[in-house]
Design an enzyme around this catalytic site. Structure first.
Site, PDB file in Angstrom:
ATOM      1  N   ASP A   1     -63.042  50.515   3.700  1.00 19.95           N
ATOM      2  CA  ASP A   1     -62.526  50.896   2.366  1.00 19.95           C
ATOM      3  C   ASP A   1     -62.563  49.818   1.292  1.00 19.95           C
ATOM      4  OD1 ASP A   1     -61.937  53.466   2.924  1.00 19.95           O
ATOM      5  OD2 ASP A   1     -59.765  53.286   2.778  1.00 19.95           O
TER       6      ASP A   1
ATOM      7  N   CYS B   1     -73.738  72.471   2.810  1.00 23.99           N
ATOM      8  CA  CYS B   1     -72.732  73.241   2.059  1.00 23.99           C
ATOM      9  C   CYS B   1     -73.282  74.606   1.635  1.00 23.99           C
ATOM     10  CB  CYS B   1     -72.277  72.469   0.817  1.00 23.99           C
ATOM     11  SG  CYS B   1     -71.078  71.168   1.176  1.00 23.99           S
TER      12      CYS B   1
HETATM   13  S1  SF4 Z   1     -65.721  73.983   1.660  1.00 25.05           S
HETATM   14 FE1  SF4 Z   1     -66.753  72.643   0.208  1.00 25.05          FE
HETATM   15  S2  SF4 Z   1     -67.406  70.902   1.435  1.00 25.05           S
HETATM   16 FE2  SF4 Z   1     -66.946  72.569   2.876  1.00 25.05          FE
HETATM   17  S3  SF4 Z   1     -68.903  73.622   3.181  1.00 25.05           S
HETATM   18 FE3  SF4 Z   1     -67.831  74.679   1.524  1.00 25.05          FE
HETATM   19  S4  SF4 Z   1     -68.634  73.695  -0.320  1.00 25.05           S
HETATM   20 FE4  SF4 Z   1     -69.111  72.326   1.366  1.00 25.05          FE
END
Ligand code: SF4
Ligand code: SF4
Length: 371
Positions: free
Chosen positions: A157, A211
């Site tokens: 971090d 995603c």
């Molecule tokens: S919730 Fe958000 S991060 Fe998770 S798969 Fe869906 S778009 Fe991607």
């Protein structure tokens, strides 16, 4: 002399032995995501997190390159970034699954007994030592470019590096629309640690974005903190407000904070890739029961001595007792639970002016809710 491919494999084996769930190697090059980082800072989305704006020395100072936007400036000797990730998920429910109006929510990553920076760093050092041994060369801790010895640095971090960017290029996971690193098998409950090394190790293949058309995290965010997919305005994010923000929290953001008292897990809780996220067996990351969904009045009325005892060496030290009490009081105001009215009345006269002001706001919220 041991071959580079062997050192790469050995580093990954050492990471596994040290307890990391994932390990990959990225080239220490500047990437397009790091250019976005500079834009993000310029847009003011980092809020009061001035450490993210640290710059290289220059005259005038504001013209210096952002330390986190370019490894070629901050660590010109670095050739590879070893990214290690460890799963901290436990069997406890998600914040979106509990609805007890007398209780608050501490972010999942802060439930264990120790500060994750120390727990991850200890493991990183084991990996670094294995690489050092394999390379048959002394690591020179405080030397810069031009030194012929092997150089390496470990960061959790606090380094001049945006870890998640290199985690993507190391194949550890993709950067989700919620800006977290997501691994296809492990989900996103991951602590990251990185080792910069002057060794040119074999890089992994970057993780592809999975995603797709999903936007659950963006829709679920209670404070609309996403300016766009993959772009977070920290000023509005509950994690920032409850941990980093000092003093009073803007009134218009308080209702969205809901029951969150330290951090926020919502955009990870709703992510489909976390539906089957495995729980860790690591004793270091098991949850302390008193930190899961704690009673709000316990936190709001906590003495300095009790705060020190309960949260010693935990991530909650960062927000300090004052911040935690402020957050608990705001959560009381969001609870619609009139049982908190007597406690809030008392807290309106608290010695801490931020707690007292938050208590006045919270009391009014509950009274308005009753009408
Ligand atoms: S919730 Fe958000 S991060 Fe998770 S798969 Fe869906 S778009 Fe991607
Ligand atoms: S952590 Fe919470 S407030 Fe921050 S972006 Fe995610 S859902 Fe929104």
């Amino acid at each position: 002399m041991i071959a580079i491919s062997e050192i790469t494999n050995l580093a990954k084996q050492a990471a596994q032995n040290a307890g990391f769930d994932l390990c990959g190697v990225a080239p220490a090059t500047d990437t397009r995501e790091l250019a976005y980082f500079a834009d993000w800072i310029a847009a003011g989305h980092a809020g009061e997190m001035k450490y993210l704006e640290a710059r290289q020395e220059a005259d005038p100072p504001e013209t210096g390159a952002l330390k986190r936007s370019s490894l070629s400036h901050t660590a010109p000797w670095a050739r590879s970034v070893i990214v290690c990730a460890i799963n901290y998920n436990t069997d406890e429910p998600y914040s979106t699954q509990v609805h007890d109006s007398s209780r608050g929510w501490i972010s999942r990553y802060a439930w264990s007994g120790g500060d994750y920076h120390d727990l991850v760093m200890r493991r990183l050092k084991l990996v670094e030592a294995a690489i050092r041994k394999a390379a048959g060369n002394e690591v020179e801790e405080n030397t810069e470019a031009g030194n012929s010895g092997l150089i390496s640095r470990c960061y959790v971090d606090t380094g001049p590096i945006v870890e998640r960017v290199y985690a993507k290029y190391a194949g550890v996971g993709w950067i989700g629309k919620n800006t977290c690193i997501i691994n296809q098998k492990k989900g996103s409950w991951l602590f990251l640690g990185v080792i910069l090394t002057s060794l040119e190790l074999h890089p992994d293949i970057p993780a592809p974005d999975r995603c797709g058309t999903c936007t659950r995290c963006i829709t679920a965010c209670p404070t609309n903190a996403f300016v766009a997919p993959y772009q977070l305005d920290a000023n509005k994010c509950i994690a920032y407000l409850t941990i980093e923000k000092r003093g009073a929290i803007a009134e218009e953001l308080r209702a969205g904070m809901g029951h969150q008292v330290f951090g926020c897990d919502i955009c990870q809780d709703v992510c489909p890739w976390n539906r089957k996220a495995p729980a860790t067996a690591e004793p270091d990351f098991q949850a302390r029961p008193e930190l899961v969904n704690p009673a709000l009045d316990w936190l709001a009325e906590m003495s300095e001595e009790e705060f020190r005892r309960v949260f010693r060496k935990t991530a909650l030290q960062r927000t300090k007792r004052s911040g935690l009490r402020r957050n608990a009081v705001i959560a009381m105001g969001n609870s619609a639970n009139p049982e908190f009215l007597p406690a809030l009345e008392k807290l309106t006269k608290d010695d801490d002016p931020v707690v007292a002001e938050s208590a006045r706001w919270a009391k009014n919220e509950l009274l308005e809710n009753e009408q």
